[in-house]
Write a protein that holds these residues in place. Structure first.
Motif, mmCIF file in Angstrom:
data_model
loop_
_atom_site.group_PDB
_atom_site.id
_atom_site.type_symbol
_atom_site.label_atom_id
_atom_site.label_comp_id
_atom_site.label_asym_id
_atom_site.label_seq_id
_atom_site.Cartn_x
_atom_site.Cartn_y
_atom_site.Cartn_z
ATOM 1 N N GLY A 13 0.799 -1.222 0.000
ATOM 2 C CA GLY A 13 0.000 0.000 0.000
ATOM 3 C C GLY A 13 0.829 1.268 0.000
ATOM 4 O O GLY A 13 0.449 2.261 0.612
ATOM 5 N N GLY A 14 1.963 1.243 -0.707
ATOM 6 C CA GLY A 14 2.717 2.468 -0.944
ATOM 7 C C GLY A 14 2.109 3.236 -2.104
ATOM 8 O O GLY A 14 1.005 2.907 -2.577
ATOM 9 N N ALA A 36 0.896 -4.458 5.043
ATOM 10 C CA ALA A 36 1.257 -4.947 6.371
ATOM 11 C C ALA A 36 1.289 -3.839 7.416
ATOM 12 O O ALA A 36 0.915 -4.054 8.578
ATOM 13 C CB ALA A 36 2.605 -5.658 6.320
ATOM 14 N N HIS A 37 1.712 -2.641 7.036
ATOM 15 C CA HIS A 37 1.765 -1.544 7.996
ATOM 16 C C HIS A 37 0.353 -1.067 8.335
ATOM 17 O O HIS A 37 -0.555 -1.117 7.496
ATOM 18 C CB HIS A 37 2.589 -0.382 7.448
ATOM 19 C CG HIS A 37 4.056 -0.691 7.333
ATOM 20 N ND1 HIS A 37 4.612 -1.167 6.167
ATOM 21 C CD2 HIS A 37 5.065 -0.608 8.234
ATOM 22 C CE1 HIS A 37 5.912 -1.359 6.353
ATOM 23 N NE2 HIS A 37 6.211 -1.031 7.604
ATOM 24 N N PRO A 38 0.168 -0.546 9.543
ATOM 25 C CA PRO A 38 -1.178 -0.121 9.943
ATOM 26 C C PRO A 38 -1.611 1.209 9.357
ATOM 27 O O PRO A 38 -2.790 1.537 9.372
ATOM 28 C CB PRO A 38 -1.079 -0.031 11.472
ATOM 29 C CG PRO A 38 0.368 0.248 11.738
ATOM 30 C CD PRO A 38 1.120 -0.492 10.677
ATOM 31 N N ALA A 39 -0.654 1.996 8.865
ATOM 32 C CA ALA A 39 -0.986 3.325 8.346
ATOM 33 C C ALA A 39 -0.004 3.691 7.243
ATOM 34 O O ALA A 39 0.979 2.980 6.988
ATOM 35 C CB ALA A 39 -0.938 4.355 9.479
ATOM 36 N N ALA A 40 -0.267 4.817 6.599
ATOM 37 C CA ALA A 40 0.611 5.294 5.531
ATOM 38 C C ALA A 40 1.970 5.685 6.097
ATOM 39 O O ALA A 40 2.141 5.874 7.302
ATOM 40 C CB ALA A 40 -0.034 6.487 4.825
ATOM 41 N N SER A 41 2.946 5.836 5.213
ATOM 42 C CA SER A 41 4.323 6.130 5.609
ATOM 43 C C SER A 41 4.425 7.448 6.371
ATOM 44 O O SER A 41 3.774 8.439 6.019
ATOM 45 C CB SER A 41 5.224 6.195 4.374
ATOM 46 O OG SER A 41 6.526 6.617 4.718
ATOM 47 N N ALA A 137 -2.764 -5.673 7.251
ATOM 48 C CA ALA A 137 -2.987 -7.052 6.796
ATOM 49 C C ALA A 137 -1.792 -7.486 5.966
ATOM 50 O O ALA A 137 -1.435 -6.814 4.991
ATOM 51 C CB ALA A 137 -4.274 -7.146 5.971
ATOM 52 N N ARG A 138 -1.169 -8.591 6.348
ATOM 53 C CA ARG A 138 0.036 -9.026 5.643
ATOM 54 C C ARG A 138 -0.187 -10.335 4.894
ATOM 55 O O ARG A 138 -1.012 -11.170 5.290
ATOM 56 C CB ARG A 138 1.207 -9.187 6.612
ATOM 57 C CG ARG A 138 1.139 -10.416 7.502
ATOM 58 C CD ARG A 138 2.359 -10.495 8.420
ATOM 59 N NE ARG A 138 2.357 -11.720 9.218
ATOM 60 C CZ ARG A 138 2.999 -12.840 8.891
ATOM 61 N NH1 ARG A 138 3.715 -12.884 7.784
ATOM 62 N NH2 ARG A 138 2.937 -13.904 9.679
ATOM 63 N N GLU A 154 -3.056 -12.387 6.945
ATOM 64 C CA GLU A 154 -3.177 -12.279 8.398
ATOM 65 C C GLU A 154 -3.455 -10.840 8.805
ATOM 66 O O GLU A 154 -2.769 -9.919 8.345
ATOM 67 C CB GLU A 154 -1.890 -12.740 9.076
ATOM 68 C CG GLU A 154 -1.931 -12.644 10.600
ATOM 69 C CD GLU A 154 -0.610 -13.029 11.233
ATOM 70 O OE1 GLU A 154 -0.493 -14.174 11.692
ATOM 71 O OE2 GLU A 154 0.324 -12.180 11.232
ATOM 72 N N GLU A 155 -4.449 -10.647 9.666
ATOM 73 C CA GLU A 155 -4.708 -9.333 10.251
ATOM 74 C C GLU A 155 -3.720 -9.129 11.393
ATOM 75 O O GLU A 155 -3.708 -9.899 12.359
ATOM 76 C CB GLU A 155 -6.141 -9.245 10.767
ATOM 77 C CG GLU A 155 -7.192 -9.300 9.677
ATOM 78 C CD GLU A 155 -8.600 -9.236 10.235
ATOM 79 O OE1 GLU A 155 -8.748 -9.324 11.477
ATOM 80 O OE2 GLU A 155 -9.542 -9.112 9.430
ATOM 81 N N ARG A 156 -2.889 -8.104 11.291
ATOM 82 C CA ARG A 156 -1.811 -7.927 12.264
ATOM 83 C C ARG A 156 -2.327 -7.656 13.670
ATOM 84 O O ARG A 156 -1.735 -8.090 14.664
ATOM 85 C CB ARG A 156 -0.898 -6.778 11.818
ATOM 86 C CG ARG A 156 -0.250 -6.969 10.467
ATOM 87 C CD ARG A 156 0.720 -8.141 10.454
ATOM 88 N NE ARG A 156 1.870 -7.908 11.299
ATOM 89 C CZ ARG A 156 3.010 -7.346 10.891
ATOM 90 N NH1 ARG A 156 3.120 -6.927 9.640
ATOM 91 N NH2 ARG A 156 4.023 -7.192 11.706
ATOM 92 N N ALA A 157 -3.423 -6.947 13.803
ATOM 93 C CA ALA A 157 -3.923 -6.555 15.124
ATOM 94 C C ALA A 157 -4.507 -7.732 15.896
ATOM 95 O O ALA A 157 -4.359 -7.820 17.123
ATOM 96 C CB ALA A 157 -4.964 -5.440 14.985
#
Length: 525
Positions: A13-14, A36-41, A137-138, A154-157
């Motif tokens: 999601g970049g 995978a990251h929860p939010a934008a950069s 989500a990764r 996989e949902e990371r949270a």
């Protein structure tokens, strides 16, 4: 595990993945994006947004907000000095003011750092695709059976895992791509051309550089060296060059030492500095051996890692997304053959090779280098998705010391010509393109209507548009005729959804001709 299905799974999601999501939504393609990251950069990373990327953003309804968030055009200069207060500095790269010289795009490039750009792209992607855009989500694993790709997400949270089957998987997951590794695609090219500690900091530097405001500050010997860039009056980034020894350099956790590095680089010993964030990175120059393996495709840094010395790494990836989106749309809708996706690599890999070579040369040029906003406007595709001209009529696009000169050959981006008649939101020939194929004609010859209808009857989306530059605007009318390469009244351009010309010619008498051409371009079985 629960399981669901989608036409396209985008991993990453970049800027490239988010641009691809927006474009797929515009083409009506069902897709899911996971990041995978929860939010934008939060880090600036890439900063230069080229004219060609801005044209893509124009098409997906983002140009205005990106331009409002970027640096003013007057700040697109490049500074060289031993520090920011060097009295013997050199400042180059004055941005061309509106109205100066020929106009080659309705959407000039600008500086907008990635930490500002990504949230804008994410918001637009979510507006268009809703909950199908899933951050946090990764991708755990995937397998390609030749008919589709089975993935585990996989949902990371929460740690919850679920199955997701997609007809196509696109890896937009960066230089360390999990998708590329899983597909067994190798990367070739040099690594470790440089190592840098990227320091994001706040300091009251606006008044310090008021008489030398620039988008980029190159710090030269005998100073600390490295590179600085500004997002606004107080928010800055410093790229500190690390020693070749992987264990050498500043401790990224020691903010006191980092603040000292910044003060030395700036040239103000008592500067008030607040360190906000750090990251380390290596300068590499690599290209994937292939952009496709069966049902898996690569885009952006997953396919090519470009040195930042040129400003076109992210832009090359956005061009990948633009090229790939309409082809996935045509294949998933059923009116194109899967072989159309082979033209993605054929068209985009040479562009990445060119950009990598230019950027690598720039990395070793101590005297400075030019960042060409118009470089990517000259991309000329050669593939089965382009019908080449049989003759020499009309010039081709070039970019050299004399500047950019647009052309109108098949494979090239359709040139911008300003339109003076028609709706208020249609001011360029580029605004006439898409979302399917577009047939641009110079008149209302009814034969074109018949040809266009024959294509639509074959189930292929096509819009017929007569280019109206205004009879009173002789210069514009003449410009369009010269670009088409013929004064024939029946001349036309068949333009793909990505704005590149697929065919150029005059109205054929045989009604089967245009549908046959389009089927050939689309590799329709």
């Amino acid at each position: 595990m629960t399981e669901s299905h989608t036409s396209v799974l985008v991993v990453g999601g970049g800027p490239v993945g988010l641009a691809l999501s927006c474009l797929l939504s515009g083409h009506g393609v069902d897709h899911v994006l996971i990041e995978a990251h929860p939010a934008a950069s939060r880090h600036p990373k890439a900063r230069g947004v080229s004219a060609r990327s801005m044209e893509v953003f124009r098409r997906i309804g983002l140009e205005g907000v990106v331009r409002a968030a970027g640096l003013p055009a007057g700040q697109v200069h490049f500074y060289r000095g031993r520090d920011l207060v060097d009295p013997d500095y050199v400042r180059t790269g004055l941005a061309q003011e509106p109205g100066e010289g020929p106009e080659h795009t309705p959407s000039p490039g600008l500086i907008c750092s990635q930490d500002v750009l990504e949230p804008l792209l994410l918001r637009r992607a979510e507006e268009l695709a809703g909950s199908r855009v899933r951050f946090g989500a990764r991708l755990v694993s995937f397998s390609d059976d030749g008919l589709g790709v089975q993935s585990v997400v996989e949902e990371r949270a929460t740690g919850r895992r679920y199955g997701l089957r997609a007809d196509w998987l696109v890896g937009c997951d960066g230089a360390a791509s999990t998708v590329r590794a899983g597909a067994g695609i190798a990367m070739k090219g040099p690594t470790g051309l440089g190592r840098y500690l990227s320091i994001r900091f706040e300091a009251p530097l606006g008044r310090v550089v008021a008489d030398r405001a620039s988008a980029s500050y190159f710090l030269t010997a005998p100073g600390r060296g490295g590179f600085m860039a500004v997002d606004n009056d107080r928010h800055w980034i410093y790229q500190y060059p690390l020693a070749a020894d992987a264990g050498a350099g500043a401790d990224p956790k020691d903010h006191r030492v980092l603040a000292g590095l910044v003060r030395t680089a700036v040239g103000i010993p008592d500067l008030d500095v607040t360190i906000r964030d750090t990251m380390t990175w290596r300068m590499n120059a690599q290209l994937a051996d292939s952009y496709r393996s069966s049902r898996v495709l690569l885009a952006g840094d997953a396919a090519h890692v470009v040195p930042p010395t040129g400003g076109h790494g992210m832009n090359t990836g956005i061009g990948d997304a633009d090229n790939l989106a309409w082809k996935l749309a045509a294949v998933t809708a059923g009116y194109a053959g899967e072989a159309l996706l082979d033209t993605y690599e054929a068209e985009r890999r040479p562009v990445a090779r060119q950009v990598i070579d230019i950027s690598t040369d720039n990395a070793t040029n101590r005297a400075g280098y030019r960042i060409d906003d118009e470089l990517l406007l000259t991309a000329a595709y050669r593939s089965a998705a382009v019908v080449p001209d049989p003759g020499p009529a009309g010039g081709h696009s070039t970019l050299d010391a004399a500047g950019y000169r647009p052309g109108c050959r098949p494979g090239e981006r359709v040139p911008h010509v300003r339109l003076t008649q028609g709706p208020a939101d249609v001011t360029s020939t580029l605004d006439l393109i898409g979302p399917g194929f577009t047939l641009l004609t110079a008149d209302d010859d009814p034969q074109w209507q018949l040809q266009a209808e024959a294509v639509r009857q074959a189930g292929i989306p096509l819009t017929l548009r007569a280019v109206r530059t205004g009879a009173q605007q002789e210069a514009e009318t003449g410009q369009w005729a010269r670009l088409i390469g013929t004064d024939h009244a029946g001349a036309a351009l068949l333009v793909r959804p990505d704005g590149h010309i697929a065919w150029r010619g005059t109205c054929p008498a045989d009604l089967s001709t245009l549908p046959d051409l389009v089927r050939r371009i689309l590799a329709t079985p």
